[in-house]
Write an enzyme that holds these catalytic residues in place. Structure first.
Site, PDB file in Angstrom:
ATOM      1  N   ARG A 182      42.860  33.984  41.589  1.00 19.96           N
ATOM      2  CA  ARG A 182      41.425  33.728  41.781  1.00 19.96           C
ATOM      3  C   ARG A 182      40.610  34.980  41.494  1.00 19.96           C
ATOM      4  O   ARG A 182      39.553  34.916  40.870  1.00 19.96           O
ATOM      5  CB  ARG A 182      41.159  33.218  43.200  1.00 19.96           C
ATOM      6  CG  ARG A 182      41.672  31.818  43.451  1.00 19.96           C
ATOM      7  CD  ARG A 182      41.304  31.331  44.840  1.00 19.96           C
ATOM      8  NE  ARG A 182      39.886  31.071  44.976  1.00 19.96           N
ATOM      9  CZ  ARG A 182      39.273  30.828  46.138  1.00 19.96           C
ATOM     10  NH1 ARG A 182      39.975  30.838  47.254  1.00 19.96           N
ATOM     11  NH2 ARG A 182      37.984  30.601  46.180  1.00 19.96           N
ATOM     12  N   CYS A 238      36.168  37.495  50.735  1.00 23.59           N
ATOM     13  CA  CYS A 238      37.151  36.526  50.236  1.00 23.59           C
ATOM     14  C   CYS A 238      36.368  35.407  49.572  1.00 23.59           C
ATOM     15  O   CYS A 238      35.407  35.663  48.858  1.00 23.59           O
ATOM     16  CB  CYS A 238      38.043  36.032  51.372  1.00 23.59           C
ATOM     17  SG  CYS A 238      37.127  35.325  52.770  1.00 23.59           S
TER      18      CYS A 238
END
Length: 274
Positions: A182, A238
């Protein structure tokens, strides 16, 4: 208790489930099935544990900005903490989940943000507790109300503008806590844009624990952050400000305090790019 009282073992907790100065909180949750954690808690949990839900209790409703898990209404959360029996500055809160601290660490961070430093995480989580042969129950706890009065530590959190202004300054480090795919933009299962905030370095949150959810040793945590130890400021993010808290825990164990959480994280950053 160990690692500066940030982590407790199942053995320690089993000996303290009846301790009136210890309150246990179940934080199990599933992003794929938001009702699963509550169902699991109702079926079986550590004796005496209350339950707090990521979406309902540890975050507020999603808006145009602020990411997928904005901070909860502090007054409402304080009332819930009081109802569970927590007294500010007195009660030791022990949080657990079954996801390698992904959700319990959010409560750990929130309590500290609200001025309550007496909070620890259960090593190995619920599965570790059961594997050690300790009892579970479906009975709901009945404790007298506590009195939780928040004293916000606002410097623990930063928002979009602060990240934008500081991310390229010398001696500032921006840590992306998501898995490497990611971070690299090779895969993005949730947010509308793939990639990472320019200048961020990648420290996946899963590295803080082993595959069973046991927290790696203090020396291993220190080794993880060797290159960042001298940074003047560390900002951690995050996808939505939840699993970044696991890295914030790791930094604390490593003896690198005062790192900040970008609460909105990548999901908030994305909202300004669309």
């Amino acid at each position: 208790m160990n690692d500066r009282n940030l982590i407790v073992s199942a053995e320690w907790l089993a000996a303290n489930t009846e301790n009136p100065q210890v309150i246990i909180i179940d934080c199990r949750f599933s992003l794929a099935d938001p009702e699963l954690g509550q169902k699991q808690y109702q079926e079986s949990h550590i004796p005496g544990a209350g339950y707090l839900d990521l979406n309902q209790d540890l975050a507020s409703a999603v808006g145009d900005r602020g990411g997928r898990h904005p901070l909860p209404n502090i007054a409402e959360l304080a009332a819930k903490l009081s109802a569970i029996g927590i007294n500010s500055g007195e009660t030791l809160v022990v949080a657990y989940d079954d996801s390698r601290l992904a959700f319990a660490a959010r409560l750990w961070w929130l309590l500290r943000y609200m001025g309550h430093g007496k909070v620890a995480l259960l090593d190995g989580g619920f599965s570790g507790w059961k594997a050690a042969g300790y009892p579970v129950t479906s009975s709901l706890p009945d404790r007298p109300d506590g009195k939780f009065v928040p004293e916000l530590q606002r410097d623990m959190a930063v928002e979009f503008e602060a990240v934008k202004e500081r991310k390229d300054l010398p001696d500032r480090v921006l840590v992306d806590s998501r898995e490497s795919e990611r971070y690299a933009g090779l895969r993005e299962p949730i947010d509308p844009i793939a990639g990472h905030i320019p200048g961020a370095v990648n420290y996946p949150w899963q590295e803080v624990t082993d595959e069973t959810g046991k927290v790696r040793s203090a020396s291993e945590q220190k080794q993880r952050w060797t290159e960042l130890g001298k940074a003047e400021e560390i900002i951690v993010y995050c996808g939505s400000g939840v699993t970044a808290c696991v890295n914030l825990l790791s930094l604390e164990i490593a003896g690198i305090p005062d790192a900040k959480l970008y609460v909105g994280s990548w999901s908030d950053w994305c909202s300004y790019q669309l």
